[in-house]
Design an enzyme around this catalytic site. Sequence first.
Site, PDB file in Angstrom:
ATOM      1  N   CYS A   1     -14.970  -1.133   5.529  1.00 37.09           N
ATOM      2  CA  CYS A   1     -13.724  -1.529   4.672  1.00 37.09           C
ATOM      3  C   CYS A   1     -13.906  -0.567   3.389  1.00 37.09           C
ATOM      4  CB  CYS A   1     -13.874  -3.011   4.066  1.00 37.09           C
ATOM      5  SG  CYS A   1     -14.365  -4.341   5.763  1.00 37.09           S
TER       6      CYS A   1
ATOM      7  N   CYS B   1       0.846  -1.310   0.075  1.00 36.40           N
ATOM      8  CA  CYS B   1      -0.248  -0.003  -0.088  1.00 36.40           C
ATOM      9  C   CYS B   1       0.757   1.265  -0.037  1.00 36.40           C
ATOM     10  CB  CYS B   1      -1.056  -0.085   1.182  1.00 36.40           C
ATOM     11  SG  CYS B   1      -2.098  -1.569   1.389  1.00 36.40           S
TER      12      CYS B   1
ATOM     13  N   HIS C   1      -9.083   2.732  -2.860  1.00 36.28           N
ATOM     14  CA  HIS C   1      -7.743   2.308  -2.440  1.00 36.28           C
ATOM     15  C   HIS C   1      -7.283   1.402  -3.375  1.00 36.28           C
ATOM     16  CE1 HIS C   1      -4.321   1.435  -0.289  1.00 36.28           C
ATOM     17  NE2 HIS C   1      -4.714   0.311   0.503  1.00 36.28           N
TER      18      HIS C   1
END
Lengths: 384, 134
Positions: free
Chosen positions: A203, A85, A328
Amino acid sequence: MTSNALREVRVVGTGLIPFGKFPDQTLAEIAWPAVREAILESGVKPKEIGGVFCGTALGGMLAGQRIMKTLGISGMPIINVENACSSSSSALSLGWLSVASGQHDVVVVVGAEKLTKFGGGTLPLEREDWEVNQGMVMPALYAMRARRYMHEYGLTETQLAEVAVKAHEHGALNPNAQIKKRVSLDEVMAARPVTEPFTLWHCCPTGDGAAAVVLASADVARRLEGKDVRIAASEVTSGLYTDHFRDMTWPELTARGARGAFEMAGIGPEDVDVAEIHDAFTIAELMYYEAFGFCGRGEAYGLLKSGATSLGGSIPVNPSGGLLSRGHPIGATGVAQAVEVTRQLEGRAGAHQVEGAKVGVTHATGGGIAGLDHGACSIHVFAR
Amino acid sequence: MTADTDLLKLINPALVEAAASGPRLLGGACRACGARSFPRAAVCTDCLSIDVETLALPSEGRLYSYSVVHQAPKGWDVPYVLGYVDLPDGLRVLAHIAAPPAAIAIDQQVRLALGVVGTDAAGAPLSTYTFVPA
Ligand SMILES: [Zn+2]
């Protein structure tokens, strides 16, 4: 790293595509518009670009070359960076260093990811990892942090759900967010469970995206005019290994990185006007408030509830909607945060502008790996 | 725990053995410095010795945290409970917790067991070490 011998580095161009799901496009097709936008915004000529740093976690070999050749920009060193990430935020750090050290006067940093190629569900983790082979998934790791935090500090599931409500209040104002709608507390609580205590709304969504920045020396930036945002600190660190007890309510990796970044920038948490932090799951946002020192340990919910971290508050966190709302696409996140904070400091963030912001922080951390808090963490401080 | 489990395919046979007295987790102990590891380290992370012997670990521990997992890659029997168990010697073990969620609480004592947790690509049951309330 000490900054004594280093040159000032400024962000002179930003580019970002609205995050979403683009299964029919290649990674290069997803990414080139962001790079083009950043270059055109900067005013630098393509031949001035001395190097390219491309962050992607799952984009495959030579992603940077595949993206840049689409724009006909080639021949310079192109370095591809994988750090889960933190891939493109690590690329940003390398790009910063290459300008700060005098290696290059102008570089492009791009982050790109296409997660739709894996279908849906949780991210594919490394099968060589023994915890993954025992059933570990990223949402479960964060959920266990949440459960322990709730146990130690008395946080309730309803209180935790308020993080998602706040994220989507911000994201609804951001045209580049993957999820541009508000969500009620009841909706968060009633959604299908993923890893308890998380429902779906706790999430971040998976998807595709790309972002790019052009970095330049102060000399070049002065020629371009109106490019006042500088990188005041650039920090990359990795988790500390242990196969013994770990306090899962304290993200030591982020806390260590934040200390280093604040020290390098010569500031403290009280000087931060806006922050884009790694809220991959609701609990993460609360734990990172504490790791950055925006509040004390166990005080994160109080800070959220006070409104301090919402738009209009004293330290707005994730005005873009963060990972929960903007999305994301993992390798793209770090540079997307840099684009967001640069635009905030330049006063052109639109409906989710933090008025008068002068100092901003970005934070991308992650990577599920047995024995580490996280694999990687990269923190940047921007200032004007 | 019984003869039945001998027939089951273990996810990672290096991590657990089925002794007559019950299953035992297998970790490592460094012969040079004594540091313990789980899984058994090929190289000691305290002193870099490669002289690490296999050691049976304690069979009881304390549940540090857990989550009921509803969404997981193909092959796992969802929902399942995943938790971190702290052993008395300081090691932390990620494990399936084989109990109904209502019977699980943070900091409770748990003991080692074996259980089926999923199926392989051919549909055959896959088992591994688990923990159950002590
Ligand atoms: Zn040793």
